[in-house]
Structure formats: structure tokens, C-alpha cells
Design a protein around this motif. Structure first.
Motif, PDB file in Angstrom:
ATOM      1  N   GLY A 123       2.182  -9.068   7.070  1.00  0.00           N
ATOM      2  CA  GLY A 123       1.960  -7.889   6.252  1.00  0.00           C
ATOM      3  C   GLY A 123       1.664  -8.287   4.825  1.00  0.00           C
ATOM      4  N   VAL A 124       0.762  -7.579   4.154  1.00  0.00           N
ATOM      5  CA  VAL A 124       0.345  -7.917   2.785  1.00  0.00           C
ATOM      6  C   VAL A 124       0.493  -6.690   1.892  1.00  0.00           C
ATOM      7  CG1 VAL A 124      -1.546  -8.725   1.331  1.00  0.00           C
ATOM      8  CG2 VAL A 124      -1.277  -9.632   3.656  1.00  0.00           C
ATOM      9  N   GLY A 125       1.027  -6.902   0.695  1.00  0.00           N
ATOM     10  CA  GLY A 125       1.100  -5.868  -0.328  1.00  0.00           C
ATOM     11  C   GLY A 125       0.541  -6.399  -1.636  1.00  0.00           C
ATOM     12  N   THR A 126      -0.050  -5.549  -2.446  1.00  0.00           N
ATOM     13  CA  THR A 126      -0.703  -5.982  -3.692  1.00  0.00           C
ATOM     14  C   THR A 126      -0.085  -5.256  -4.889  1.00  0.00           C
ATOM     15  OG1 THR A 126      -2.780  -6.340  -2.474  1.00  0.00           O
ATOM     16  CG2 THR A 126      -2.910  -6.176  -4.873  1.00  0.00           C
ATOM     17  N   TYR A 127       0.116  -6.001  -6.001  1.00  0.00           N
ATOM     18  CA  TYR A 127       0.581  -5.422  -7.265  1.00  0.00           C
ATOM     19  C   TYR A 127      -0.066  -6.217  -8.391  1.00  0.00           C
ATOM     20  CZ  TYR A 127       3.698  -9.399  -8.005  1.00  0.00           C
ATOM     21  OH  TYR A 127       4.189 -10.658  -8.218  1.00  0.00           O
ATOM     22  N   TYR A 128       0.143  -5.759  -9.628  1.00  0.00           N
ATOM     23  CA  TYR A 128      -0.411  -6.427 -10.809  1.00  0.00           C
ATOM     24  C   TYR A 128       0.738  -6.750 -11.777  1.00  0.00           C
ATOM     25  CZ  TYR A 128      -4.786  -4.717  -8.897  1.00  0.00           C
ATOM     26  OH  TYR A 128      -5.848  -4.470  -8.061  1.00  0.00           O
ATOM     27  N   ASP A 129       0.518  -7.841 -12.549  1.00  0.00           N
ATOM     28  CA  ASP A 129       1.570  -8.272 -13.479  1.00  0.00           C
ATOM     29  C   ASP A 129       1.938  -7.190 -14.473  1.00  0.00           C
ATOM     30  OD1 ASP A 129       1.784 -10.704 -12.274  1.00  0.00           O
ATOM     31  OD2 ASP A 129       0.427 -11.744 -13.641  1.00  0.00           O
ATOM     32  N   ALA A 143       5.442  -2.283   0.784  1.00  0.00           N
ATOM     33  CA  ALA A 143       4.177  -2.028   1.484  1.00  0.00           C
ATOM     34  C   ALA A 143       3.876  -3.151   2.470  1.00  0.00           C
ATOM     35  CB  ALA A 143       3.043  -1.883   0.473  1.00  0.00           C
ATOM     36  N   ALA A 144       4.154  -4.408   2.063  1.00  0.00           N
ATOM     37  CA  ALA A 144       3.907  -5.548   2.950  1.00  0.00           C
ATOM     38  C   ALA A 144       4.797  -5.458   4.181  1.00  0.00           C
ATOM     39  CB  ALA A 144       4.147  -6.857   2.203  1.00  0.00           C
ATOM     40  N   GLU A 145       6.066  -5.068   3.981  1.00  0.00           N
ATOM     41  CA  GLU A 145       6.977  -4.949   5.125  1.00  0.00           C
ATOM     42  C   GLU A 145       6.550  -3.819   6.061  1.00  0.00           C
ATOM     43  OE1 GLU A 145      10.685  -4.492   3.159  1.00  0.00           O
ATOM     44  OE2 GLU A 145      10.972  -6.660   2.826  1.00  0.00           O
ATOM     45  N   GLN A 146       6.074  -2.711   5.466  1.00  0.00           N
ATOM     46  CA  GLN A 146       5.575  -1.604   6.297  1.00  0.00           C
ATOM     47  C   GLN A 146       4.355  -2.046   7.108  1.00  0.00           C
ATOM     48  OE1 GLN A 146       4.883   1.507   3.468  1.00  0.00           O
ATOM     49  NE2 GLN A 146       7.073   2.006   3.231  1.00  0.00           N
ATOM     50  N   ASN A 147       3.436  -2.763   6.436  1.00  0.00           N
ATOM     51  CA  ASN A 147       2.258  -3.276   7.137  1.00  0.00           C
ATOM     52  C   ASN A 147       2.657  -4.252   8.236  1.00  0.00           C
ATOM     53  OD1 ASN A 147       0.540  -1.795   5.514  1.00  0.00           O
ATOM     54  ND2 ASN A 147       0.241  -3.459   4.041  1.00  0.00           N
ATOM     55  N   LEU A 148       3.670  -5.077   7.928  1.00  0.00           N
ATOM     56  CA  LEU A 148       4.162  -6.030   8.928  1.00  0.00           C
ATOM     57  C   LEU A 148       4.697  -5.285  10.142  1.00  0.00           C
ATOM     58  CD1 LEU A 148       5.064  -8.836   9.904  1.00  0.00           C
ATOM     59  CD2 LEU A 148       7.177  -8.483   8.580  1.00  0.00           C
TER      60      LEU A 148
END
Length: 258
Positions: A123-129, A143-148
Motif C-alpha cells: 500500500g502507498v500513501g503520499t504527503y508533502y513536507d 491511506a497506505a494501510e487502507q490501500n494495503l
């Protein structure tokens, strides 16, 4: 806006499942069945040897009449046929009515289906610094865990679907064979019931078929009588041979020295 950052999470899931799966097949048999009604008329007392010889020749050359391997002449009609057997000197009239028949057979079997496997997903999630868009690293991880979780569920369902297809393939032929046998039996039963109905309808049409059939046969028989009489006259060296047909009446004249 800063460079995007990605959170990746991986996981595996052990599958050990078993369930009863119903394999069902339906087979349909369709075709036509025929009901017949027939009547036979003996002509031995009216068709003599010379006329019979002439009649055989007439039927052999008349369009629509065919002679089978059994020696019987037949003429197909609308809704039946007429047949003449030179051996028995019998005229047979047959009326036919056909109809559609359908037989359906069903069969099923419950087979045990198993899935024993390990599925892996990411699963992959994206954020910005700078938290652009209000998405934090924590949000990206969720989001990554949900996608996973979604990917694991899809992978598990794909394995289950594969197992179901394998169960269908292993039991499908046997179940379809049973359904086909039942369809054949249903078709035979339906045909027998339908045939009885069609025979009754054929009996109602027998008179109409007989009118057309006798008309065709009597035309040929009249030619046979003519040919037989003319053959007799010529064999006796008759003179002044004349013949004509008018309004259904055949007239033959000749002079014979006795």
C-alpha cells in the motif's frame, strides 16, 4: 510546494479457507417430432397384371414419384405422402403434422473448495513536507494501510475465484453429463406426449391429404389403363387406333379382326 514523500507498507496474509460450492448445469434439448395418420387401400381386384406393368412404367416417368429400394413408389404431398406398392397392390395415404419439442435437464453437485495460500500486497500513501493540502505523514500512512488492506482483500478474492473456477472445472463435466441425460429423458417424454397430440391432428388432415393423393394417383392409373389397352390393341395388330381424354373421360377406339 515541496517534493512529494511516499509511505509504503507491505504485508502478507495467510489464507486457509474451505467452503462447499454448488456446481450447477442446465441442458436443453430441442427438436421436432412428427405425428402420423395413415390408411391403406387394397387395389388387387382393380389393377390387373397388364395395367400394373403399365402403371409401374407411368409412375417411373412421372415427375414427383420416386421409387425406393423397397420397390415402393412414393409421392410427397403438402402435409403427407401417398405410396403405391406394386408387390401388394396397395395404395397408402399418410398425413403428417410436425411440432417443436423441448426438454430441459438440470443437475447440481456440492464440492469442497479449499484455498491454502499466502498473498502479499503493498500500500502507498503520499504527503508533502510542508503538509500541502493538509495531508500529513500520519494521514499518508493511514491511506497506505487502507490501500494495503484493499490490495490484500483483492488478492485473497482472486485466489478464491481461482479456486472456484478449478472446482467448476473438476466437477462441471460430470454434472453436465447428468443434466444432459435428464434433458434427453425429458425430451423423449415430451416427444411422446406431443406425438399423441400430433397424431390426432394428422388424423383430421388425412381426408384432405387423401383427396390430393388419390387425384395424383388416379391420373397415373388412367395413363396406365390407356397404355395397357393400347399395348393390347397393338399386340393384336388392331387397326384405326384412336384415343383421347376429355373432361376426365378416356376414350379408346380400334378395329380388331377376330
Amino acid at each position: 510546494m515541496c517534493n512529494p514523500r511516499r509511505v509504503r507498507v507491505r504485508a502478507t496474509r495467510e489464507l486457509a479457507e474451505a467452503w462447499g460450492q454448488e456446481v450447477r448445469r442446465q441442458v436443453t434439448r430441442s427438436g421436432r417430432t412428427v405425428g402420423e395418420a395413415r390408411v391403406r387401400e387394397p387395389l388387387a381386384s382393380t389393377v390387373g397384371g397388364p395395367t400394373l406393368t403399365a402403371l409401374t412404367a407411368v409412375l417411373a416417368r412421372t415427375e414427383g414419384w420416386t421409387r425406393g429400394d423397397d420397390g415402393v413408389f412414393r409421392h410427397e404431398l403438402d402435409g403427407g405422402l401417398i405410396a403405391f406398392d406394386p408387390g401388394t397392390r396397395e395404395l397408402e395415404i399418410v398425413a403428417r403434422v410436425s411440432g417443436e419439442v423441448t426438454g430441459v435437464g438440470e443437475a447440481s453437485s456440492v464440492v469442497e473448495t479449499r484455498v491454502t495460500d499466502t498473498v502479499e500486497a503493498e500500500g502507498v500513501g503520499t504527503y508533502y513536507d510542508d503538509n500541502w493540502g493538509g495531508v500529513t505523514e500520519q494521514d499518508a500512512r493511514r491511506a497506505a494501510e487502507q490501500n494495503l488492506e484493499r490490495s490484500l482483500a483483492e488478492a485473497a478474492e482472486a485466489r478464491r475465484a481461482e479456486a472456484r473456477r478449478a472446482a467448476e472445472a473438476s466437477a462441471g463435466d460430470e454434472v453436465e453429463s447428468r443434466a444432459a441425460r435428464r434433458a434427453d429423458e425429458a425430451f423423449v417424454s415430451a416427444s411422446a406426449a406431443r406425438e399423441e397430440e400430433l397424431r390426432e391432428r394428422a388424423a383430421e388432415r388425412l381426408t384432405a391429404v387423401g383427396v390430393e393423393g388419390r387425384t395424383r394417383f388416379h391420373h397415373a392409373l388412367a395413363e396406365a389403363y390407356r397404355d395397357a389397352v393400347l399395348a393390347f390393341a397393338r399386340a393384336r395388330r388392331a387397326d384405326n387406333i384412336h384415343h383421347r381424354a376429355e373432361n376426365g373421360v378416356l376414350e379408346i377406339e380400334f378395329d380388331l379382326q377376330i
